[in-house]
Motif scaffolding. Sequence first.
Motif, PDB file in Angstrom:
ATOM      1  N   CYS A   4      48.117 -29.730  -3.006  1.00 59.64           N
ATOM      2  CA  CYS A   4      47.155 -30.810  -2.829  1.00 59.64           C
ATOM      3  C   CYS A   4      46.034 -30.388  -1.878  1.00 59.64           C
ATOM      4  O   CYS A   4      46.288 -29.773  -0.843  1.00 59.64           O
ATOM      5  CB  CYS A   4      47.889 -32.027  -2.256  1.00 59.64           C
ATOM      6  N   GLN A   6      44.311 -32.417  -0.220  1.00 59.20           N
ATOM      7  CA  GLN A   6      44.229 -33.393   0.870  1.00 59.20           C
ATOM      8  C   GLN A   6      45.314 -33.174   1.920  1.00 59.20           C
ATOM      9  O   GLN A   6      45.049 -33.241   3.111  1.00 59.20           O
ATOM     10  CB  GLN A   6      44.366 -34.818   0.311  1.00 59.20           C
ATOM     11  N   CYS A   7      46.557 -32.921   1.462  1.00 63.53           N
ATOM     12  CA  CYS A   7      47.666 -32.853   2.425  1.00 63.53           C
ATOM     13  C   CYS A   7      48.469 -31.559   2.308  1.00 63.53           C
ATOM     14  O   CYS A   7      49.370 -31.325   3.109  1.00 63.53           O
ATOM     15  CB  CYS A   7      48.594 -34.063   2.245  1.00 63.53           C
ATOM     16  N   CYS A  26      49.291 -35.302  -6.532  1.00 66.63           N
ATOM     17  CA  CYS A  26      50.103 -34.859  -5.390  1.00 66.63           C
ATOM     18  C   CYS A  26      51.426 -35.618  -5.353  1.00 66.63           C
ATOM     19  O   CYS A  26      51.458 -36.849  -5.417  1.00 66.63           O
ATOM     20  CB  CYS A  26      49.333 -35.083  -4.094  1.00 66.63           C
ATOM     21  N   CYS A  29      51.247 -37.319  -1.356  1.00 67.03           N
ATOM     22  CA  CYS A  29      50.350 -38.423  -0.979  1.00 67.03           C
ATOM     23  C   CYS A  29      49.774 -39.168  -2.181  1.00 67.03           C
ATOM     24  O   CYS A  29      49.090 -40.178  -2.020  1.00 67.03           O
ATOM     25  CB  CYS A  29      49.216 -37.907  -0.080  1.00 67.03           C
TER      26      CYS A  29
HETATM   27 ZN   LIG Z   1      48.618 -34.807  -1.082  1.00 68.07          ZN
END
Ligand SMILES: [Zn+2]
Length: 177
Positions: A4, A6-7, A26, A29
Amino acid sequence: MNFCTQCGGPVSKKIPQGDNRERYVCNNCGYIHYQNPNAVVGTLPYCGDKVLLCKRGIEPRLGLWTLPAGFLEMGETLQEGALRETKEETNSQVKIDNMYFMFDIPQIGQFYVLYKASIEENSYSPTSESLEVDLFSFDEIPWEELAFPFVPIALKQFYEDLEEGSFPFRKKELIKK
Ligand SMILES: [Zn+2]
């Protein structure tokens, strides 16, 4: 993709609710990674009956000849991007006539927009992205050493239109069979 953006969690391919295509989602998240085609912008610079080509100094297709073009950046208009790429690859300040060609290349998720643009003689030079930059007449073009399929298509069309004396907007889908 594996992780991911983002995370950093692992992603899986699945169809999100309300969607109809697989996306990387993901597992951690839930972020959905949409991937969409990229715009490539550039110019077909000409001086009289010659066209400007650059010998690629970077991968892919290092050492082959192409028209100045590259990915559109955020915040740019198509024309601004075309002028910037032309400057980066040929050190020249071309003058745009009109939008000349659009190529759809769905398999690689790209579309190309080329502007026809005039250029002054001796107003260009190699750059960090181009090993050589030069004007070629039709007979001088290194037809066997062109970098991408759209290049000979655009060049041949240019010379046909030059003969006719008009350059209408063209579009073509490049679909690999
Ligand atoms: Zn994520």
